[in-house]
Design a protein around this motif. Structure first.
Motif, PDB file in Angstrom:
ATOM      1  N   GLU A 193       0.854  -1.187   0.000  1.00 36.06           N
ATOM      2  CA  GLU A 193       0.000   0.000   0.000  1.00 36.06           C
ATOM      3  C   GLU A 193       0.886   1.231   0.000  1.00 36.06           C
ATOM      4  O   GLU A 193       1.800   1.354   0.808  1.00 36.06           O
ATOM      5  CB  GLU A 193      -0.903   0.006   1.233  1.00 36.06           C
ATOM      6  CG  GLU A 193      -1.857   1.180   1.252  1.00 36.06           C
ATOM      7  CD  GLU A 193      -2.830   1.150   2.406  1.00 36.06           C
ATOM      8  OE1 GLU A 193      -3.546   2.155   2.570  1.00 36.06           O
ATOM      9  OE2 GLU A 193      -2.884   0.159   3.146  1.00 36.06           O
ATOM     10  N   SER A 194       0.633   2.120  -0.945  1.00 36.19           N
ATOM     11  CA  SER A 194       1.349   3.387  -0.932  1.00 36.19           C
ATOM     12  C   SER A 194       0.606   4.289   0.048  1.00 36.19           C
ATOM     13  O   SER A 194      -0.594   4.152   0.232  1.00 36.19           O
ATOM     14  CB  SER A 194       1.412   4.001  -2.329  1.00 36.19           C
ATOM     15  OG  SER A 194       0.123   4.159  -2.866  1.00 36.19           O
ATOM     16  N   PHE A 195       1.319   5.151   0.699  1.00 38.82           N
ATOM     17  CA  PHE A 195       0.673   5.958   1.724  1.00 38.82           C
ATOM     18  C   PHE A 195       0.666   7.425   1.339  1.00 38.82           C
ATOM     19  O   PHE A 195       1.537   7.902   0.632  1.00 38.82           O
ATOM     20  CB  PHE A 195       1.332   5.749   3.089  1.00 38.82           C
ATOM     21  CG  PHE A 195       2.736   6.292   3.198  1.00 38.82           C
ATOM     22  CD1 PHE A 195       2.957   7.537   3.751  1.00 38.82           C
ATOM     23  CD2 PHE A 195       3.816   5.553   2.769  1.00 38.82           C
ATOM     24  CE1 PHE A 195       4.242   8.046   3.857  1.00 38.82           C
ATOM     25  CE2 PHE A 195       5.101   6.046   2.881  1.00 38.82           C
ATOM     26  CZ  PHE A 195       5.319   7.297   3.425  1.00 38.82           C
ATOM     27  N   SER A 196      -0.369   8.092   1.798  1.00 38.75           N
ATOM     28  CA  SER A 196      -0.431   9.538   1.636  1.00 38.75           C
ATOM     29  C   SER A 196       0.415  10.138   2.742  1.00 38.75           C
ATOM     30  O   SER A 196       0.352   9.672   3.881  1.00 38.75           O
ATOM     31  CB  SER A 196      -1.871  10.021   1.777  1.00 38.75           C
ATOM     32  OG  SER A 196      -2.700   9.357   0.867  1.00 38.75           O
ATOM     33  N   PRO A 197       1.185  11.149   2.437  1.00 40.30           N
ATOM     34  CA  PRO A 197       2.027  11.720   3.481  1.00 40.30           C
ATOM     35  C   PRO A 197       1.198  12.174   4.685  1.00 40.30           C
ATOM     36  O   PRO A 197       0.236  12.920   4.526  1.00 40.30           O
ATOM     37  CB  PRO A 197       2.693  12.918   2.791  1.00 40.30           C
ATOM     38  CG  PRO A 197       2.597  12.629   1.338  1.00 40.30           C
ATOM     39  CD  PRO A 197       1.354  11.811   1.147  1.00 40.30           C
ATOM     40  N   PRO A 198       1.554  11.677   5.868  1.00 40.06           N
ATOM     41  CA  PRO A 198       0.839  12.095   7.068  1.00 40.06           C
ATOM     42  C   PRO A 198       1.138  13.551   7.412  1.00 40.06           C
ATOM     43  O   PRO A 198       2.050  14.148   6.855  1.00 40.06           O
ATOM     44  CB  PRO A 198       1.368  11.163   8.158  1.00 40.06           C
ATOM     45  CG  PRO A 198       2.349  10.264   7.523  1.00 40.06           C
ATOM     46  CD  PRO A 198       2.560  10.690   6.115  1.00 40.06           C
ATOM     47  N   ARG A 199       0.378  14.074   8.341  1.00 41.06           N
ATOM     48  CA  ARG A 199       0.574  15.469   8.744  1.00 41.06           C
ATOM     49  C   ARG A 199       1.918  15.675   9.439  1.00 41.06           C
ATOM     50  O   ARG A 199       2.498  16.730   9.375  1.00 41.06           O
ATOM     51  CB  ARG A 199      -0.557  15.903   9.674  1.00 41.06           C
ATOM     52  CG  ARG A 199      -1.877  15.966   8.970  1.00 41.06           C
ATOM     53  CD  ARG A 199      -2.967  16.489   9.888  1.00 41.06           C
ATOM     54  NE  ARG A 199      -4.238  16.319   9.220  1.00 41.06           N
ATOM     55  CZ  ARG A 199      -5.267  15.699   9.727  1.00 41.06           C
ATOM     56  NH1 ARG A 199      -5.213  15.197  10.937  1.00 41.06           N
ATOM     57  NH2 ARG A 199      -6.385  15.578   9.046  1.00 41.06           N
ATOM     58  N   ALA A 229       5.912  10.550   8.684  1.00 41.38           N
ATOM     59  CA  ALA A 229       6.219  10.352   7.259  1.00 41.38           C
ATOM     60  C   ALA A 229       7.608   9.741   7.090  1.00 41.38           C
ATOM     61  O   ALA A 229       7.801   8.828   6.280  1.00 41.38           O
ATOM     62  CB  ALA A 229       6.130  11.680   6.508  1.00 41.38           C
ATOM     63  N   CYS A 277       7.455   6.017   8.160  1.00 41.83           N
ATOM     64  CA  CYS A 277       6.769   5.213   7.141  1.00 41.83           C
ATOM     65  C   CYS A 277       7.663   5.051   5.914  1.00 41.83           C
ATOM     66  O   CYS A 277       7.744   3.972   5.330  1.00 41.83           O
ATOM     67  CB  CYS A 277       5.443   5.853   6.747  1.00 41.83           C
ATOM     68  SG  CYS A 277       4.151   5.636   7.970  1.00 41.83           S
ATOM     69  N   SER A 292      -2.549   2.714  -4.069  1.00 42.65           N
ATOM     70  CA  SER A 292      -3.032   3.681  -3.086  1.00 42.65           C
ATOM     71  C   SER A 292      -4.353   3.177  -2.508  1.00 42.65           C
ATOM     72  O   SER A 292      -5.011   2.321  -3.104  1.00 42.65           O
ATOM     73  CB  SER A 292      -3.253   5.040  -3.757  1.00 42.65           C
ATOM     74  OG  SER A 292      -4.351   4.947  -4.653  1.00 42.65           O
ATOM     75  N   GLN A 335      -7.131   4.605  -2.596  1.00 39.74           N
ATOM     76  CA  GLN A 335      -8.167   4.872  -3.596  1.00 39.74           C
ATOM     77  C   GLN A 335      -8.150   3.812  -4.704  1.00 39.74           C
ATOM     78  O   GLN A 335      -9.198   3.359  -5.164  1.00 39.74           O
ATOM     79  CB  GLN A 335      -7.981   6.269  -4.210  1.00 39.74           C
ATOM     80  CG  GLN A 335      -8.181   7.403  -3.224  1.00 39.74           C
ATOM     81  CD  GLN A 335      -6.940   7.674  -2.356  1.00 39.74           C
ATOM     82  OE1 GLN A 335      -5.868   7.089  -2.541  1.00 39.74           O
ATOM     83  NE2 GLN A 335      -7.092   8.554  -1.388  1.00 39.74           N
ATOM     84  N   LYS A 346     -15.093   5.846  -3.589  1.00 44.78           N
ATOM     85  CA  LYS A 346     -13.921   6.502  -3.008  1.00 44.78           C
ATOM     86  C   LYS A 346     -13.977   6.574  -1.476  1.00 44.78           C
ATOM     87  O   LYS A 346     -12.980   6.377  -0.806  1.00 44.78           O
ATOM     88  CB  LYS A 346     -13.814   7.904  -3.591  1.00 44.78           C
ATOM     89  CG  LYS A 346     -12.529   8.599  -3.346  1.00 44.78           C
ATOM     90  CD  LYS A 346     -12.528   9.936  -4.083  1.00 44.78           C
ATOM     91  CE  LYS A 346     -11.177  10.583  -4.048  1.00 44.78           C
ATOM     92  NZ  LYS A 346     -11.165  11.828  -4.808  1.00 44.78           N
TER      93      LYS A 346
END
Length: 184
Positions: free
Chosen positions: A77-83, A88, A91, A113, A115, A125
């Motif tokens: 799973e690719s991850f969205s950059p965390p806050r 980040a 990960c 991802s 999504q 979504k």
């Protein structure tokens, strides 16, 4: 029959799913949660030393899974950059560890991802994790076993899954979503 390794990367908890592909049939071989803990030492341990030891521990555990199951490919799973930049970075280190280990074994790596996983499972979504797991459940081949996917790996009475087990189920969703990419 080819084996696919699904990975939900993380430094504290890494979900790993081992899935066997036979044509279009998918069967869960194993689900794992590889855990690491922060050092209990508050003084005298630099954070980089702690992170290094955690990565070393994950490397050994993941290497053992790869050696034991002999996958043909890895899907992560690719991850969205965390806050948080710190989260980040951690990960990113876990992702790098998986990519490096897969490269050592000559395994192709697929990434999806959240999504993309939802889309490949035919979900909207904004689908919840429970909806994702239900869709994954419908894609798995079983011989007479009709328990939900989270009950396949953990004994009755442990449902719904704990937050730790969710990592393994997320890894399973990645593997199922990437399975069509594999030949076999």
């Amino acid at each position: 029959m080819p084996i696919l390794l699904g990975i939900d990367p993380g430094l504290a908890s890494m979900g790993v799913a081992v899935v066997e592909k036979n044509g279009t049939d998918l069967r869960v071989v194993a689900l794992h949660v590889l855990r690491t803990a922060k050092s209990s030492k508050k003084r005298g341990v630099l954070q980089s030393e702690d992170t290094t030891e955690r990565l070393r521990s994950l490397h050994r555990a993941l290497d053992d899974v790869i050696t034991r199951h002999g996958p043909a490919a890895v899907c992560m799973e690719s991850f969205s950059p965390p806050r948080s930049a710190s989260v980040a970075a951690k990960c990113g280190m876990a992702v790098g560890l998986v990519v490096g280990l897969a490269a050592d074994y000559g395994l192709p790596i697929f990434q999806a991802s959240p999504q993309t996983i939802r889309r490949r499972l035919g979900l909207p979504k904004g689908a919840t994790k429970q909806e994702v797991w239900a869709a994954v459940d419908g894609r798995l081949a079983r011989s007479g076993d009709v328990r939900p996917v989270w009950a396949l790996a953990w004994p009755p009475g442990k449902v719904p899954p704990t937050s730790q087990q969710e990592h393994a189920l997320d890894a399973l969703a990645v593997a199922v979503a990437c399975a069509p990419e594999m030949v076999g």
